[in-house]
Write a protein that holds these residues in place. Sequence first.
Motif, PDB file in Angstrom:
ATOM      1  N   GLN A 161       0.834  -1.190   0.000  1.00 39.11           N
ATOM      2  CA  GLN A 161       0.000   0.000   0.000  1.00 39.11           C
ATOM      3  C   GLN A 161       0.870   1.241   0.000  1.00 39.11           C
ATOM      4  O   GLN A 161       1.315   1.712   1.028  1.00 39.11           O
ATOM      5  N   LYS A 164      -3.450   5.584  -0.936  1.00 41.01           N
ATOM      6  CA  LYS A 164      -4.866   5.262  -1.047  1.00 41.01           C
ATOM      7  C   LYS A 164      -5.532   6.355  -1.872  1.00 41.01           C
ATOM      8  O   LYS A 164      -5.461   7.529  -1.527  1.00 41.01           O
ATOM      9  N   ASN A 208      -8.770   3.056   5.386  1.00 40.02           N
ATOM     10  CA  ASN A 208      -7.431   2.520   5.645  1.00 40.02           C
ATOM     11  C   ASN A 208      -6.339   3.579   5.511  1.00 40.02           C
ATOM     12  O   ASN A 208      -5.285   3.334   4.939  1.00 40.02           O
TER      13      ASN A 208
END
Length: 106
Positions: free
Chosen positions: A26, A29, A42
């Motif tokens: 990740q 986002k 998240n």
Amino acid sequence: MKRYIILIFIFLLISFTAISQLAYGQVGKTLTQGIYSARDANLKIGSSITAKINSLNGKVIIMVIDSDQQVQELVRLGPQSPEHSIKPLDYGSSIIVFGTSSVTFT
């Protein structure tokens, strides 16, 4: 003996794949127009994050609201200001994204 070597090889392959996904999984986002909870989206909690607009000619307004429904931060991103640092979020924070472009939070 060959079975054990093959099993060990498969185990190592799966382990390295899982570790690399955790390390690089990740990066950021991306959120489009809408209302998001910091926990559900998240996003990083407790550390400052950077909001970056994805379009060169788009405009976006980002509003950060805390758990007491008070505005903590209001940011307008446009072509001249492509990224901005946002204060640390807590678990009860909500983020409202309004505009013509998507925003990447890192």
